[in-house]
Enzyme design. Structure first.
Site, PDB file in Angstrom:
ATOM      1  N   ASP A  70       4.611  11.646   7.124  1.00  0.00           N
ATOM      2  CA  ASP A  70       3.920  11.352   5.779  1.00  0.00           C
ATOM      3  C   ASP A  70       4.693  11.102   4.728  1.00  0.00           C
ATOM      4  O   ASP A  70       5.470  11.961   4.304  1.00  0.00           O
ATOM      5  CB  ASP A  70       2.879  12.610   5.608  1.00  0.00           C
ATOM      6  CG  ASP A  70       2.215  12.302   4.253  1.00  0.00           C
ATOM      7  OD1 ASP A  70       2.143  11.500   3.614  1.00  0.00           O
ATOM      8  OD2 ASP A  70       0.854  13.450   4.327  1.00  0.00           O
ATOM      9  N   TYR A 170      -6.096  -1.369  -7.263  1.00  0.00           N
ATOM     10  CA  TYR A 170      -5.801  -2.041  -6.391  1.00  0.00           C
ATOM     11  C   TYR A 170      -4.850  -2.935  -7.032  1.00  0.00           C
ATOM     12  O   TYR A 170      -3.564  -3.458  -6.385  1.00  0.00           O
ATOM     13  CB  TYR A 170      -6.612  -2.896  -5.522  1.00  0.00           C
ATOM     14  CG  TYR A 170      -6.264  -3.722  -4.480  1.00  0.00           C
ATOM     15  CD1 TYR A 170      -6.091  -3.151  -3.149  1.00  0.00           C
ATOM     16  CD2 TYR A 170      -6.119  -5.020  -4.428  1.00  0.00           C
ATOM     17  CE1 TYR A 170      -5.622  -3.487  -2.020  1.00  0.00           C
ATOM     18  CE2 TYR A 170      -5.622  -5.716  -3.591  1.00  0.00           C
ATOM     19  CZ  TYR A 170      -5.436  -5.061  -2.066  1.00  0.00           C
ATOM     20  OH  TYR A 170      -5.081  -5.897  -0.964  1.00  0.00           O
ATOM     21  N   LYS A 174      -0.638  -3.327  -6.210  1.00  0.00           N
ATOM     22  CA  LYS A 174       0.069  -4.403  -5.605  1.00  0.00           C
ATOM     23  C   LYS A 174       1.192  -5.309  -6.339  1.00  0.00           C
ATOM     24  O   LYS A 174       2.158  -5.762  -6.019  1.00  0.00           O
ATOM     25  CB  LYS A 174      -1.137  -5.465  -5.243  1.00  0.00           C
ATOM     26  CG  LYS A 174      -2.052  -4.973  -3.982  1.00  0.00           C
ATOM     27  CD  LYS A 174      -1.365  -4.450  -2.747  1.00  0.00           C
ATOM     28  CE  LYS A 174      -1.983  -3.798  -1.975  1.00  0.00           C
ATOM     29  NZ  LYS A 174      -1.298  -3.097  -0.774  1.00  0.00           N
TER      30      LYS A 174
END
Length: 300
Positions: A70, A170, A174
């Site tokens: 993780d 989002y 990005k």
């Protein structure tokens, strides 16, 4: 890439899996990491496992080593890099492809209607994981000049700078990945190493094929749902882009750049699995953005 060692962080499925496979096909030893294992699934709750990826790397001609990690847990990442150092004594390629936030995204809602917990979890998965991994892995990578870091995201800097990505979280995720490629390029250059931000085109990942109700063998049927799906590409295409960068002795020419799989294919000459070179960025500009009917003629 015989004798070279790569760490592909986030290699359970999609782009990461094929990046690991294509580096293996070039002869590398590849540590493939992710949270989904035969011992248990991650919150993505998908069937692909990191052990399968490692087996595919070995079958392709490399040495695949799957490690359940993780990348939000600093101790796990520290221990992973210590293991690579103990077993190999080197790291030549680091690919930060960690994501896993698809189920968390709320699309086309303004920030005041976004669920904050899911949004901040998205940023942690998309940005914090990359920083944690680089923090521990780069001291090993810079021991030798020529090392390569690839930050895998969605959309080039040129595209993301002017395009609203339909969700504040989002969008920020990005844009941040591209910026990480840029900042690490400045930090790595004095050590003779290179960092690049890389995006695939429209990726036919396992989840995308399921979304369209198709398989890789029948993927063209997905055009009935969205005609522009004719320009999609397999994850192997971006995998071959990373392998081409890693094998290029002049890779430093890309330092700090934001590049796409289709553009790199024009430079290096690699193809997708069907022998074509899909250039999604050019197709998007000239066909999708221009409102023209879907037609991939001349774009492969």
């Amino acid at each position: 890439m015989q004798g070279k060692v790569a760490l592909v962080a986030g290699a359970t499925r999609g782009a990461g899996r094929q990046i690991a496979i294509q580096l293996g096909a070039a002869g590398a030893t590849v540590y493939a990491t992710g949270r989904s294992s035969r011992a248990g699934r991650s919150e993505m709750d998908r069937p692909e496992t990191i052990e399968e990826t490692a087996e595919l790397v070995t079958a392709a001609g490399g040495t695949g080593i799957g490690v359940r990690v993780d990348h939000l847990v600093a101790d796990q990442v520290r221990d992973l890099v210590a293991r690579i150092d103990a077993e190999q004594g080197r790291l030549d390629v680091l690919v930060n492809d960690i994501w896993g936030a698809d189920p968390l995204i709320t699309w086309e809602k303004p920030v005041w209607e976004q669920p904050l917990d899911a949004g901040f979890r998205t940023l942690r998965l998309a940005v914090d994981t990359h920083i944690i991994t680089s923090h521990f892995a780069l001291p090993l990578l810079i021991r030798r000049p020529g090392g390569l870091v690839v930050e895998v995201g969605d959309g080039t800097k040129e595209y993301n700078d002017v395009t609203y990505r339909l969700s504040v979280f989002y969008d920020l995720a990005k844009v941040s990945v591209n910026r990480l490629g840029f900042t690490q390029a400045h930090e790595l250059a004095p050590h003779g190493c290179t960092a690049v931000a890389l995006t695939p085109g429209w990726l036919r990942s396992e989840a995308m094929l399921e979304h369209f109700g198709v398989t890789e063998a029948t993927w063209r049927d997905g055009a009935a749902k969205d005609p522009h799906f004719v320009m999609s590409e397999t994850p192997a295409f971006v995998g071959r882009a990373v392998a081409a960068l890693a094998a290029d002795p002049d890779r430093a020419r890309w330092n700090g750049k934001s590049v796409d799989s289709g553009g790199l294919a024009q430079v290096y000459g690699f193809t997708d699995l069907d022998g074509t070179r899909p250039h999604w960025a050019r197709y998007y500009d000239e066909v999708v953005a221009a409102g023209k009917p879907a037609d991939d003629t001349g774009y492969r």
